[in-house]
Write a protein that holds these residues in place. Structure first.
Motif, mmCIF file in Angstrom:
data_model
loop_
_atom_site.group_PDB
_atom_site.id
_atom_site.type_symbol
_atom_site.label_atom_id
_atom_site.label_comp_id
_atom_site.label_asym_id
_atom_site.label_seq_id
_atom_site.Cartn_x
_atom_site.Cartn_y
_atom_site.Cartn_z
ATOM 1 N N LEU A 110 -3.603 -17.851 0.218
ATOM 2 C CA LEU A 110 -3.722 -16.336 0.174
ATOM 3 C C LEU A 110 -2.373 -15.773 0.864
ATOM 4 O O LEU A 110 -2.342 -14.410 0.352
ATOM 5 N N GLY A 168 -1.764 -7.922 2.786
ATOM 6 C CA GLY A 168 -0.892 -8.867 2.019
ATOM 7 C C GLY A 168 -1.559 -10.241 1.788
ATOM 8 O O GLY A 168 -0.918 -11.070 1.626
ATOM 9 N N LEU A 169 -3.027 -10.109 1.806
ATOM 10 C CA LEU A 169 -3.881 -11.234 1.810
ATOM 11 C C LEU A 169 -4.282 -11.130 0.072
ATOM 12 O O LEU A 169 -4.810 -10.405 -0.358
ATOM 13 N N MET A 170 -3.750 -12.152 -0.522
ATOM 14 C CA MET A 170 -3.929 -12.166 -1.882
ATOM 15 C C MET A 170 -5.419 -12.733 -2.308
ATOM 16 O O MET A 170 -5.971 -13.489 -1.330
ATOM 17 N N LEU A 215 5.275 -4.901 4.120
ATOM 18 C CA LEU A 215 5.113 -5.951 2.967
ATOM 19 C C LEU A 215 3.843 -6.954 3.081
ATOM 20 O O LEU A 215 3.334 -7.621 2.283
ATOM 21 N N SER A 216 3.568 -7.230 4.852
ATOM 22 C CA SER A 216 2.711 -8.148 4.835
ATOM 23 C C SER A 216 2.365 -7.879 6.215
ATOM 24 O O SER A 216 3.067 -7.648 7.298
ATOM 25 N N TYR A 217 1.107 -7.652 6.817
ATOM 26 C CA TYR A 217 0.642 -7.821 8.298
ATOM 27 C C TYR A 217 -0.670 -8.337 8.410
ATOM 28 O O TYR A 217 -1.655 -7.863 7.995
ATOM 29 N N ILE A 218 -0.706 -9.567 8.876
ATOM 30 C CA ILE A 218 -1.859 -10.592 8.965
ATOM 31 C C ILE A 218 -2.355 -10.586 10.618
ATOM 32 O O ILE A 218 -1.157 -11.057 11.172
ATOM 33 N N TYR A 245 4.738 -16.103 -0.909
ATOM 34 C CA TYR A 245 3.410 -15.679 -1.648
ATOM 35 C C TYR A 245 2.622 -14.608 -0.761
ATOM 36 O O TYR A 245 2.636 -14.988 0.188
ATOM 37 N N GLY A 246 2.321 -13.302 -1.033
ATOM 38 C CA GLY A 246 1.815 -12.265 -0.414
ATOM 39 C C GLY A 246 2.422 -11.418 0.144
ATOM 40 O O GLY A 246 2.150 -10.666 0.877
ATOM 41 N N MET A 288 3.627 -7.804 -0.418
ATOM 42 C CA MET A 288 3.425 -6.762 -1.534
ATOM 43 C C MET A 288 4.519 -5.941 -1.745
ATOM 44 O O MET A 288 5.771 -5.883 -1.236
#
Lengths: 99, 99
Positions: free
Chosen positions: A33, A95-97, B33-36, B94-95, B97
């Motif tokens: 993901l 950003g979780l695909m 672009l990603s924040y998890i 990957y992931g 955005m």
């Protein structure tokens, strides 16, 4: 979900080459993901990889993918050591695909 | 790109509440672009946040967003301490955005 935050210590001057190898080998992994490769901003011999998988099983299966095996084989000579490997349980964010 | 890997130590039994507050306050941040957000799988008082921004400037600007300010205000009482804050230079994966 299953996640990892991992640190890799790289042979000196080999970081860019190892990053290219990892990027090539990890672009199509079922159940992934998020898989983001970063340079440590302060240490030029360190790479961080943050990963999110739909399950631990998908992550383990990815280690047998031909592309990942090839990358591990090519990249191994450039790896001096593995630092922290933090196991996480991702709960959400941006950003979780889709798997 | 600019990235962060950050550890937050949470007051006992408050992790889920703090995660909800952070999720609510961080879903619409320009340049992100990603924040998890992840739970540490081994330590029930620890949260990890991995972030990727199109620039350090975007990250800094996000700290003044009303939603982020509100989340910081609501969440602060549940935060016992901030652990490692690792600055990174994301290079791909990957992931990530579109900003």
């Amino acid at each position: 979900m299953y996640g990892l935050i991992g640190k890799i210590i790289v042979q000196s001057e080999k970081r860019d080459e190892l990053i290219r190898i990892i990027l090539d080998g990890t672009d199509n992994m079922p159940g992934c993901l998020s898989y983001i490769i970063c340079k440590d901003a302060m240490n030029d011999n360190t790479i961080w990889i943050t990963e999110v998988w739909d399950s631990k099983k998908s992550h383990q299966a990815s280690l047998s993918l031909p592309s990942v095996q090839a990358a591990l084989g090519k990249g191994r000579p450039f790896i001096e050591d593995f630092g922290e490997q933090i196991e996480t349980v991702p709960v959400g964010g941006y950003g979780l695909m889709k798997a």
